[in-house]
Design a protein around this motif. Structure first.
Motif: not given
Length: 403
Positions: A23-25, A36-38, A40, A84
């Motif tokens: 997981p990252s941003q 900043k959005i989520p 991977f 995703e």
């Protein structure tokens, strides 16, 4: 750091194993603001997605049908940012955005060719370059480049394209790099062999980017213009390949539109535009003079009526009209609200006693949806609501105050 995209830049699809997925941003523009959005971070055993570097933007496309939002190099790895995740150990099928890749290959190889020719002909070194969305530029270590020099450079680079000069890429380890190879140095976190891109008989340069295999694939290079850069340098703007065709199409469409407007052929456009510009300047001067005269007439009318406050609006007015009206009434003890401009793009000025201005200025500004400030006996603002309803509200504020 040699990925499959660098070994086989013409390859459009591939399959590789997912090594990691975390997981990252990612920072993206959302309605004009950086947020900043989520995301991977996906790392593969190898990739045909080029990670941004060497002045070249990253590739885009899909991994297992999931959009690739960004690709960055991290040491020996290329990190793919996806909305995703993909399971570790899974096979990922990648498809790149070929039009984007092909465009970047053309512009990057074109930059190498221009840089080499400019250095050979005039000794001007390239200190940096930028691959833009529509136009790219090279920063040259010289205070200026003449029009004659530009034409000479353009003729020479296109001569090399017509000769179908080959472009070859070789890999070297450490000290094995030939001395004639140009370089501005390697990144601190560089890992693995060094790639050298050679335009046969023209130039050898260390580079991590993706390139065409033959200069004929550039089709044509057009040097657009130069502008003064930083620290006594010059920026040279250019386009290559498909961008030249797109540029010509846009230029021809503008030419067609101007032909309709001027009702004359392209050869007369400059002359007609010059005459039109001169006519507009004369008209503007005449209008300014008439508006000032109108301001004097309007002021005389207000002086005769001697009201506690006055509201004046002119849709065709401007700051000069407002200033002239205010100047004519400067000696009168009258609170004056002047608004000028279109309903959704205008200006307001409130003048009067300091107490009145400081009290009513912000209120009137608010009902006219504006942003401004007051100082002493004057409050000024740019406003976006100057329709009849908003002006009526402003007048009501004044009337209620002076009752």
């Amino acid at each position: 750091m040699v990925f499959e995209c660098q070994k086989l830049p013409y390859k459009r699809e591939f399959t590789s194993t997912v090594v990691s997925c975390e997981p990252s941003q990612i920072e993206r523009l959302v309605q004009g603001k950086k947020e900043k959005i989520p995301a991977f971070e996906v790392i593969l055993e190898d990739t045909i997605f080029f990670p941004e570097g060497g002045g070249q933007p990253d590739d885009r496309g899909f991994l297992n049908g999931i959009p690739v939002l960004q690709v960055k190099r991290r040491g020996k790895d290329a990190v793919h940012f996806l909305p995703e995740g993909i399971d570790i150990g899974a096979q990922a099928v990648g498809v790149i955005d070929w039009e984007r890749r092909w465009d970047h290959m053309q512009q990057h190889s074109g930059q190498h060719l221009i840089t080499a020719i400019v250095d050979t002909l005039f000794g001007y070194k390239t200190t940096s370059w930028w691959l833009g969305e529509f136009v790219s530029h090279i920063e040259l270590d010289t205070a200026s480049v003449s029009d004659v020099q530009l034409q000479t450079i353009e003729n020479k680079v296109n001569e090399k394209i017509r000769e179908s000069t080959s472009v070859e890429v070789e890999e070297y380890e450490g000290d094995a790099i030939p001395q004639q190879v140009r370089s501005r140095g390697l990144p601190d976190d560089h890992v693995g062999p060094v790639r050298v891109v050679t335009i046969t008989g023209v130039d050898s340069n260390m580079c991590c980017g993706t390139h065409v295999s033959n200069l004929s694939h550039l089709q044509f290079i057009k040097l657009l213009h130069t502008e003064k850069g930083k620290k006594n340098k010059t920026n040279l703007f250019f386009i290559c390949g498909n961008r030249v065709q797109a540029f010509m199409n846009r230029s021809l469409e503008r030419e067609r539109q101007l032909t309709k407007i001027f009702k004359n052929g392209p050869e007369d456009h400059v002359d007609l535009a010059t005459k039109l510009q001169a006519s507009v300047k004369v008209f503007q001067k005449t209008l300014q003079a008439l508006l000032k005269e109108l301001a004097v007439v309007q002021a005389e009318k207000i002086k005769v009526e001697k009201p506690k406050f006055a509201v004046v609006h002119r849709k065709d007015g401007d700051a000069d009209f407002a200033s002239a009206l205010i100047a004519e009434l400067a000696s009168e003890d009258i609170t004056l609200l002047v608004t000028v401009g279109e309903d959704n793009n205008g200006q307001m000025t409130l003048v009067g006693q300091e107490e009145v201005v400081s009290t009513l200025g912000p209120k009137i500004c608010s009902c006219l949806a504006g942003k401004g400030a007051g100082k002493g006996k004057r409050f000024q603002a740019k406003v976006t609501q100057l329709g009849p309803s908003a002006r009526q509200q402003a007048e009501t504020i004044l009337r209620e105050y002076f009752q």
